[in-house]
Write a protein that holds these residues in place. Structure first.
Motif, PDB file in Angstrom:
ATOM      1  N   PHE A 193       8.464  -1.544   5.968  1.00 20.48           N
ATOM      2  CA  PHE A 193       8.098  -0.358   5.214  1.00 20.48           C
ATOM      3  C   PHE A 193       9.243   0.012   4.275  1.00 20.48           C
ATOM      4  CE2 PHE A 193      10.580   1.346   8.665  1.00 20.48           C
ATOM      5  CZ  PHE A 193      11.266   2.420   8.107  1.00 20.48           C
ATOM      6  N   TYR A 194       8.934   0.885   3.308  1.00 22.54           N
ATOM      7  CA  TYR A 194       9.946   1.431   2.407  1.00 22.54           C
ATOM      8  C   TYR A 194       9.614   2.894   2.187  1.00 22.54           C
ATOM      9  CZ  TYR A 194      12.652   2.479  -1.780  1.00 22.54           C
ATOM     10  OH  TYR A 194      13.517   3.057  -2.684  1.00 22.54           O
ATOM     11  N   LEU A 195      10.604   3.760   2.299  1.00 21.56           N
ATOM     12  CA  LEU A 195      10.410   5.187   2.093  1.00 21.56           C
ATOM     13  C   LEU A 195      11.032   5.588   0.764  1.00 21.56           C
ATOM     14  CD1 LEU A 195       9.436   7.927   3.252  1.00 21.56           C
ATOM     15  CD2 LEU A 195      11.736   8.178   4.208  1.00 21.56           C
ATOM     16  N   GLN A 196      10.214   6.125  -0.132  1.00 18.52           N
ATOM     17  CA  GLN A 196      10.697   6.601  -1.432  1.00 18.52           C
ATOM     18  C   GLN A 196      10.850   8.118  -1.368  1.00 18.52           C
ATOM     19  OE1 GLN A 196       8.356   5.518  -4.914  1.00 18.52           O
ATOM     20  NE2 GLN A 196       8.941   7.424  -5.905  1.00 18.52           N
ATOM     21  N   LEU A 197      12.076   8.574  -1.541  1.00 22.10           N
ATOM     22  CA  LEU A 197      12.374   9.998  -1.520  1.00 22.10           C
ATOM     23  C   LEU A 197      12.451  10.536  -2.944  1.00 22.10           C
ATOM     24  CD1 LEU A 197      15.124   9.914   1.225  1.00 22.10           C
ATOM     25  CD2 LEU A 197      12.738  10.601   1.491  1.00 22.10           C
ATOM     26  N   TYR A 211       5.706   3.073   1.543  1.00 20.02           N
ATOM     27  CA  TYR A 211       5.155   1.773   1.170  1.00 20.02           C
ATOM     28  C   TYR A 211       5.037   0.935   2.437  1.00 20.02           C
ATOM     29  CZ  TYR A 211       6.729   2.832  -3.649  1.00 20.02           C
ATOM     30  OH  TYR A 211       6.944   3.397  -4.882  1.00 20.02           O
ATOM     31  N   VAL A 212       3.864   0.353   2.677  1.00 23.52           N
ATOM     32  CA  VAL A 212       3.661  -0.559   3.803  1.00 23.52           C
ATOM     33  C   VAL A 212       2.950  -1.813   3.290  1.00 23.52           C
ATOM     34  CG1 VAL A 212       3.645   1.214   5.610  1.00 23.52           C
ATOM     35  CG2 VAL A 212       1.509   0.600   4.498  1.00 23.52           C
ATOM     36  N   GLU A 213       2.944  -2.849   4.127  1.00 28.29           N
ATOM     37  CA  GLU A 213       2.369  -4.128   3.706  1.00 28.29           C
ATOM     38  C   GLU A 213       0.849  -4.175   3.807  1.00 28.29           C
ATOM     39  OE1 GLU A 213       5.405  -7.513   4.786  1.00 28.29           O
ATOM     40  OE2 GLU A 213       5.182  -6.105   6.466  1.00 28.29           O
ATOM     41  N   LYS A 214       0.285  -3.473   4.790  1.00 23.72           N
ATOM     42  CA  LYS A 214      -1.157  -3.523   5.021  1.00 23.72           C
ATOM     43  C   LYS A 214      -1.725  -2.117   5.128  1.00 23.72           C
ATOM     44  CE  LYS A 214      -0.823  -7.842   7.563  1.00 23.72           C
ATOM     45  NZ  LYS A 214      -0.889  -8.461   8.876  1.00 23.72           N
ATOM     46  N   LYS A 215      -2.927  -1.943   4.611  1.00 22.30           N
ATOM     47  CA  LYS A 215      -3.566  -0.633   4.625  1.00 22.30           C
ATOM     48  C   LYS A 215      -3.706  -0.102   6.049  1.00 22.30           C
ATOM     49  CE  LYS A 215      -7.486   1.920   2.903  1.00 22.30           C
ATOM     50  NZ  LYS A 215      -8.879   1.879   2.550  1.00 22.30           N
ATOM     51  N   ASP A 216      -3.282   1.135   6.222  1.00 24.37           N
ATOM     52  CA  ASP A 216      -3.376   1.865   7.496  1.00 24.37           C
ATOM     53  C   ASP A 216      -2.610   1.212   8.643  1.00 24.37           C
ATOM     54  OD1 ASP A 216      -4.947   3.777   6.229  1.00 24.37           O
ATOM     55  OD2 ASP A 216      -6.808   2.741   6.745  1.00 24.37           O
ATOM     56  N   ASP A 217      -1.637   0.347   8.340  1.00 25.13           N
ATOM     57  CA  ASP A 217      -0.815  -0.273   9.379  1.00 25.13           C
ATOM     58  C   ASP A 217       0.572   0.365   9.347  1.00 25.13           C
ATOM     59  OD1 ASP A 217       0.550  -1.777  11.211  1.00 25.13           O
ATOM     60  OD2 ASP A 217       0.340  -3.680  10.148  1.00 25.13           O
ATOM     61  N   PHE A 218       0.772   1.327  10.234  1.00 25.67           N
ATOM     62  CA  PHE A 218       2.051   2.037  10.321  1.00 25.67           C
ATOM     63  C   PHE A 218       2.822   1.629  11.572  1.00 25.67           C
ATOM     64  CE2 PHE A 218      -1.080   4.740   8.161  1.00 25.67           C
ATOM     65  CZ  PHE A 218      -0.495   4.798   6.911  1.00 25.67           C
ATOM     66  N   SER A 219       2.488   0.471  12.121  1.00 24.78           N
ATOM     67  CA  SER A 219       3.095   0.019  13.379  1.00 24.78           C
ATOM     68  C   SER A 219       4.599  -0.215  13.272  1.00 24.78           C
ATOM     69  CB  SER A 219       2.399  -1.251  13.872  1.00 24.78           C
ATOM     70  OG  SER A 219       2.538  -2.301  12.910  1.00 24.78           O
ATOM     71  N   VAL A 259       0.867  -1.158   0.000  1.00 28.09           N
ATOM     72  CA  VAL A 259       0.000   0.000   0.000  1.00 28.09           C
ATOM     73  C   VAL A 259       0.913   1.220   0.000  1.00 28.09           C
ATOM     74  CG1 VAL A 259      -1.910   1.153   1.165  1.00 28.09           C
ATOM     75  CG2 VAL A 259      -1.643  -1.326   1.387  1.00 28.09           C
ATOM     76  N   ILE A 260       0.645   2.136  -0.911  1.00 25.12           N
ATOM     77  CA  ILE A 260       1.511   3.297  -1.075  1.00 25.12           C
ATOM     78  C   ILE A 260       0.773   4.554  -0.628  1.00 25.12           C
ATOM     79  CG2 ILE A 260       2.915   4.634  -2.694  1.00 25.12           C
ATOM     80  CD1 ILE A 260       2.916   2.103  -4.494  1.00 25.12           C
ATOM     81  N   TYR A 261       1.441   5.331   0.222  1.00 21.81           N
ATOM     82  CA  TYR A 261       0.901   6.590   0.722  1.00 21.81           C
ATOM     83  C   TYR A 261       1.830   7.724   0.299  1.00 21.81           C
ATOM     84  CZ  TYR A 261      -2.009   3.725   3.759  1.00 21.81           C
ATOM     85  OH  TYR A 261      -2.913   2.816   4.235  1.00 21.81           O
ATOM     86  N   ARG A 262       1.232   8.873   0.021  1.00 22.90           N
ATOM     87  CA  ARG A 262       2.048  10.041  -0.305  1.00 22.90           C
ATOM     88  C   ARG A 262       2.055  10.995   0.881  1.00 22.90           C
ATOM     89  NH1 ARG A 262      -0.909  14.537  -1.978  1.00 22.90           N
ATOM     90  NH2 ARG A 262      -3.098  14.081  -2.362  1.00 22.90           N
ATOM     91  N   SER A 263       3.124  11.748   0.963  1.00 19.88           N
ATOM     92  CA  SER A 263       3.274  12.708   2.050  1.00 19.88           C
ATOM     93  C   SER A 263       2.606  14.026   1.694  1.00 19.88           C
ATOM     94  CB  SER A 263       4.757  12.961   2.322  1.00 19.88           C
ATOM     95  OG  SER A 263       4.920  14.027   3.232  1.00 19.88           O
ATOM     96  N   LEU A 289      -3.501   8.008   1.136  1.00 20.72           N
ATOM     97  CA  LEU A 289      -3.504   6.818   0.286  1.00 20.72           C
ATOM     98  C   LEU A 289      -3.324   7.205  -1.180  1.00 20.72           C
ATOM     99  CD1 LEU A 289      -3.880   3.732   0.078  1.00 20.72           C
ATOM    100  CD2 LEU A 289      -6.324   4.182  -0.196  1.00 20.72           C
ATOM    101  N   ALA A 290      -2.333   6.587  -1.822  1.00 22.95           N
ATOM    102  CA  ALA A 290      -2.081   6.833  -3.241  1.00 22.95           C
ATOM    103  C   ALA A 290      -2.557   5.648  -4.071  1.00 22.95           C
ATOM    104  CB  ALA A 290      -0.600   7.095  -3.483  1.00 22.95           C
ATOM    105  N   MET A 291      -2.160   4.422  -3.666  1.00 22.20           N
ATOM    106  CA  MET A 291      -2.591   3.236  -4.410  1.00 22.20           C
ATOM    107  C   MET A 291      -2.247   1.964  -3.657  1.00 22.20           C
ATOM    108  SD  MET A 291       0.224   2.810  -7.488  1.00 22.20           S
ATOM    109  CE  MET A 291       0.033   4.471  -8.062  1.00 22.20           C
ATOM    110  N   VAL A 292      -2.888   0.899  -4.084  1.00 19.65           N
ATOM    111  CA  VAL A 292      -2.594  -0.456  -3.599  1.00 19.65           C
ATOM    112  C   VAL A 292      -2.206  -1.257  -4.830  1.00 19.65           C
ATOM    113  CG1 VAL A 292      -3.537  -2.508  -2.476  1.00 19.65           C
ATOM    114  CG2 VAL A 292      -4.328  -0.240  -1.771  1.00 19.65           C
ATOM    115  N   LEU A 293      -1.105  -1.995  -4.718  1.00 20.86           N
ATOM    116  CA  LEU A 293      -0.707  -2.813  -5.860  1.00 20.86           C
ATOM    117  C   LEU A 293       0.013  -4.071  -5.412  1.00 20.86           C
ATOM    118  CD1 LEU A 293       2.592  -2.336  -6.479  1.00 20.86           C
ATOM    119  CD2 LEU A 293       1.741  -0.177  -7.254  1.00 20.86           C
ATOM    120  N   THR A 294       0.057  -5.031  -6.313  1.00 15.62           N
ATOM    121  CA  THR A 294       0.776  -6.265  -6.046  1.00 15.62           C
ATOM    122  C   THR A 294       2.166  -6.163  -6.659  1.00 15.62           C
ATOM    123  OG1 THR A 294       0.787  -8.655  -6.280  1.00 15.62           O
ATOM    124  CG2 THR A 294      -0.182  -7.412  -8.086  1.00 15.62           C
TER     125      THR A 294
END
Length: 91
Positions: A69-73, A17-25, A4-8, A40-45
Motif C-alpha cells: 500500500f501507499y499512503l498519500q498525505l 493506494y492498494v494493488e487490488k480493489k477492496d483488498d486492505f489486508s 486502486v486509489i481510495y480517499r479518506s 473509491l476514488a479511481m483505478v489506474l495503471t
C-alpha cells in the motif's frame, strides 16, 4: 501495475493506494482506523506513466511493491503570516 486509489472520509486530501480493489489486508489496522472507511476514488495503471498529479510515482510503486500500500498525505499548510514576516525582513 494497476493500483486502486481510495480517499479518506475523515482526513481531507488523504489517499490510500492498494494493488487490488477492496483488498486492505496489507494495510495496518491502526492506519485504517484513522483513515476511516475508504471511499473509491479511481483505478489506474502505473505502466507507461512518468508522474501522478499529487504523488511521486516512484514512491507509490515502491510502497505498493514493498508494503502492499501507499499512503498519500496532504501537503503541509503554509503559514502565510510567517512567510510575510520573513519576506518583510528581507526588504
Amino acid at each position: 501495475m494497476f493500483c486502486v486509489i481510495y480517499r479518506s472520509p475523515l482526513r481531507d486530501q488523504t489517499y490510500l493506494y492498494v494493488e487490488k480493489k477492496d483488498d486492505f489486508s496489507k494495510v495496518p489496522d491502526a492506519l485504517l482506523k484513522g483513515f476511516g472507511k475508504p471511499r473509491l476514488a479511481m483505478v489506474l495503471t502505473l505502466e507507461g506513466r512518468e508522474k501522478l498529479a499529487n504523488a511521486d510515482i516512484n514512491k507509490v510503486k515502491q510502497g505498493l511493491s514493498e508494503q502492499g500500500f501507499y499512503l498519500q498525505l496532504p501537503p503541509p499548510v503554509e503559514n502565510l503570516l510567517n512567510l510575510h514576516l520573513v519576506a518583510d525582513k528581507k526588504v
